[in-house]
Design a protein around this motif. Structure first.
Motif, mmCIF file in Angstrom:
data_model
loop_
_atom_site.group_PDB
_atom_site.id
_atom_site.type_symbol
_atom_site.label_atom_id
_atom_site.label_comp_id
_atom_site.label_asym_id
_atom_site.label_seq_id
_atom_site.Cartn_x
_atom_site.Cartn_y
_atom_site.Cartn_z
ATOM 1 N N GLY A 174 -34.576 0.585 -16.512
ATOM 2 C CA GLY A 174 -33.612 -0.327 -17.114
ATOM 3 C C GLY A 174 -34.077 -0.820 -18.474
ATOM 4 O O GLY A 174 -33.269 -0.926 -19.418
ATOM 5 N N CYS A 175 -35.377 -1.103 -18.604
ATOM 6 C CA CYS A 175 -35.933 -1.518 -19.902
ATOM 7 C C CYS A 175 -35.778 -0.409 -20.935
ATOM 8 O O CYS A 175 -35.412 -0.664 -22.091
ATOM 9 C CB CYS A 175 -37.416 -1.868 -19.755
ATOM 10 S SG CYS A 175 -37.750 -3.345 -18.777
ATOM 11 N N ILE A 176 -36.055 0.826 -20.523
ATOM 12 C CA ILE A 176 -35.909 1.966 -21.437
ATOM 13 C C ILE A 176 -34.461 2.091 -21.893
ATOM 14 O O ILE A 176 -34.179 2.322 -23.077
ATOM 15 C CB ILE A 176 -36.390 3.265 -20.761
ATOM 16 C CG1 ILE A 176 -37.905 3.210 -20.513
ATOM 17 C CG2 ILE A 176 -36.041 4.483 -21.606
ATOM 18 C CD1 ILE A 176 -38.431 4.323 -19.634
ATOM 19 N N ALA A 177 -33.521 1.924 -20.944
ATOM 20 C CA ALA A 177 -32.100 2.014 -21.296
ATOM 21 C C ALA A 177 -31.711 0.929 -22.291
ATOM 22 O O ALA A 177 -30.966 1.189 -23.247
ATOM 23 C CB ALA A 177 -31.248 1.916 -20.033
ATOM 24 N N LEU A 178 -32.220 -0.299 -22.105
ATOM 25 C CA LEU A 178 -31.917 -1.388 -23.039
ATOM 26 C C LEU A 178 -32.447 -1.090 -24.438
ATOM 27 O O LEU A 178 -31.751 -1.296 -25.439
ATOM 28 C CB LEU A 178 -32.508 -2.702 -22.523
ATOM 29 C CG LEU A 178 -31.795 -3.382 -21.353
ATOM 30 C CD1 LEU A 178 -32.585 -4.589 -20.878
ATOM 31 C CD2 LEU A 178 -30.392 -3.796 -21.775
ATOM 32 N N VAL A 179 -33.676 -0.607 -24.512
ATOM 33 C CA VAL A 179 -34.271 -0.279 -25.811
ATOM 34 C C VAL A 179 -33.497 0.857 -26.473
ATOM 35 O O VAL A 179 -33.216 0.826 -27.678
ATOM 36 C CB VAL A 179 -35.769 0.085 -25.646
ATOM 37 C CG1 VAL A 179 -36.333 0.676 -26.932
ATOM 38 C CG2 VAL A 179 -36.565 -1.142 -25.240
ATOM 39 N N CYS A 180 -33.121 1.864 -25.678
ATOM 40 C CA CYS A 180 -32.365 3.001 -26.216
ATOM 41 C C CYS A 180 -31.012 2.544 -26.756
ATOM 42 O O CYS A 180 -30.595 2.964 -27.840
ATOM 43 C CB CYS A 180 -32.183 4.049 -25.119
ATOM 44 S SG CYS A 180 -31.390 5.568 -25.678
ATOM 45 N N LEU A 181 -30.335 1.658 -26.030
ATOM 46 C CA LEU A 181 -29.048 1.135 -26.498
ATOM 47 C C LEU A 181 -29.212 0.318 -27.781
ATOM 48 O O LEU A 181 -28.387 0.413 -28.692
ATOM 49 C CB LEU A 181 -28.401 0.279 -25.403
ATOM 50 C CG LEU A 181 -27.814 1.046 -24.218
ATOM 51 C CD1 LEU A 181 -27.381 0.079 -23.122
ATOM 52 C CD2 LEU A 181 -26.645 1.915 -24.655
ATOM 53 N N ALA A 182 -30.282 -0.481 -27.848
ATOM 54 C CA ALA A 182 -30.529 -1.281 -29.053
ATOM 55 C C ALA A 182 -30.797 -0.371 -30.255
ATOM 56 O O ALA A 182 -30.279 -0.603 -31.360
ATOM 57 C CB ALA A 182 -31.708 -2.218 -28.821
ATOM 58 N N GLU A 183 -31.599 0.677 -30.055
ATOM 59 C CA GLU A 183 -31.875 1.623 -31.143
ATOM 60 C C GLU A 183 -30.591 2.335 -31.578
ATOM 61 O O GLU A 183 -30.360 2.540 -32.770
ATOM 62 C CB GLU A 183 -32.915 2.649 -30.689
ATOM 63 C CG GLU A 183 -34.313 2.082 -30.537
ATOM 64 C CD GLU A 183 -35.276 3.080 -29.944
ATOM 65 O OE1 GLU A 183 -36.407 3.167 -30.459
ATOM 66 O OE2 GLU A 183 -34.917 3.789 -28.997
ATOM 67 N N HIS A 184 -29.767 2.699 -30.604
ATOM 68 C CA HIS A 184 -28.497 3.377 -30.914
ATOM 69 C C HIS A 184 -27.596 2.462 -31.744
ATOM 70 O O HIS A 184 -26.979 2.905 -32.726
ATOM 71 C CB HIS A 184 -27.810 3.783 -29.615
ATOM 72 C CG HIS A 184 -26.650 4.702 -29.814
ATOM 73 N ND1 HIS A 184 -25.377 4.251 -30.094
ATOM 74 C CD2 HIS A 184 -26.576 6.051 -29.791
ATOM 75 C CE1 HIS A 184 -24.571 5.282 -30.227
ATOM 76 N NE2 HIS A 184 -25.265 6.388 -30.045
ATOM 77 N N LEU A 185 -27.538 1.187 -31.369
ATOM 78 C CA LEU A 185 -26.717 0.225 -32.107
ATOM 79 C C LEU A 185 -27.219 0.057 -33.535
ATOM 80 O O LEU A 185 -26.421 0.038 -34.484
ATOM 81 C CB LEU A 185 -26.716 -1.119 -31.374
ATOM 82 C CG LEU A 185 -25.845 -2.225 -31.962
ATOM 83 C CD1 LEU A 185 -24.375 -1.816 -31.953
ATOM 84 C CD2 LEU A 185 -26.042 -3.523 -31.203
#
Length: 203
Positions: A87-98
């Motif tokens: 879940g942490c990885i997904a949050l970081v990935c979404l933040a980087e994508h944004l």
């Protein structure tokens, strides 16, 4: 002042440790399948992939350290904690994508295409699991994350250069050309780097 210098020393000590002696690719085989797929693929920049993975590792380390500790205090078992880290990885990935969507960086489209591959792989998750199972402090976790990312970039550069040289060599028997000789090279290099740690994990 002494505490600041000691913290900086710990940070860089663990970064250097992860970069060389505990290289994610050569001593732990984390993400090695992705590395082999990237090598020789002209559509994807191996260097950009490594940089994105390194940025992901550094951003992920403090978040995973905090939420992993919180999960432990809330009584989540060890078997459930990898889900917290995913879940942490997904949050970081979404933040980087944004961030990539909102900026006009050069090669933006290529970075957006590479990002899921760089963030969601065994190298990123494995590094987080190592830092948590070894009970690293926040400083140690961030340093180890940075070093693991830089170690991945080092591995990409070494393997890419080796593939260029090996593909131009006429002394290699035809049965070993291409992927077989590349895997042999990675294995020999892994044994050489594993010599830094001996037979036990030094962390």
């Amino acid at each position: 002042m002494n505490e600041v210098m000691e913290t900086v020393g710990i940070f860089f000590g663990y970064a250097v440790l992860a970069l060389f002696a505990q290289n994610a690719i050569f001593t732990r085989a984390l993400g090695v399948s992705r590395l082999v797929q990237l090598t020789g693929d002209n559509r994807t920049s191996s260097l950009l992939f490594g940089v994105l993975l390194c940025v992901t590792q550094v951003l992920l380390a403090p978040l995973a350290w905090y939420l992993g500790g919180l999960a432990g205090r809330l009584g989540l078992g060890a078997s459930a904690r990898p889900l917290v880290y995913v879940g942490c990885i997904a949050l970081v990935c979404l933040a980087e994508h944004l961030v990539l969507q909102l900026t006009n960086l050069p090669r933006k489209d290529q970075l957006l295409r590479i990002l899921p591959l760089a963030a969601l792989n065994s190298c990123v998750l494995g590094t987080v699991l190592i830092t948590r199972t070894q009970a690293f402090t926040l400083t140690q976790s961030v340093g180890f994350g940075l070093g693991s990312g830089l170690g991945y970039i080092l591995a990409v550069m070494l393997v890419t250069e080796a593939q260029t040289r090996l593909s131009n060599s006429q002394t290699i028997p035809s049965a070993f050309r291409g992927l077989p000789i590349l895997l042999i090279y990675i294995g020999i290099l892994a044994l050489a780097i594993y010599g830094f740690t001996g037979h036990t994990v030094i962390l």
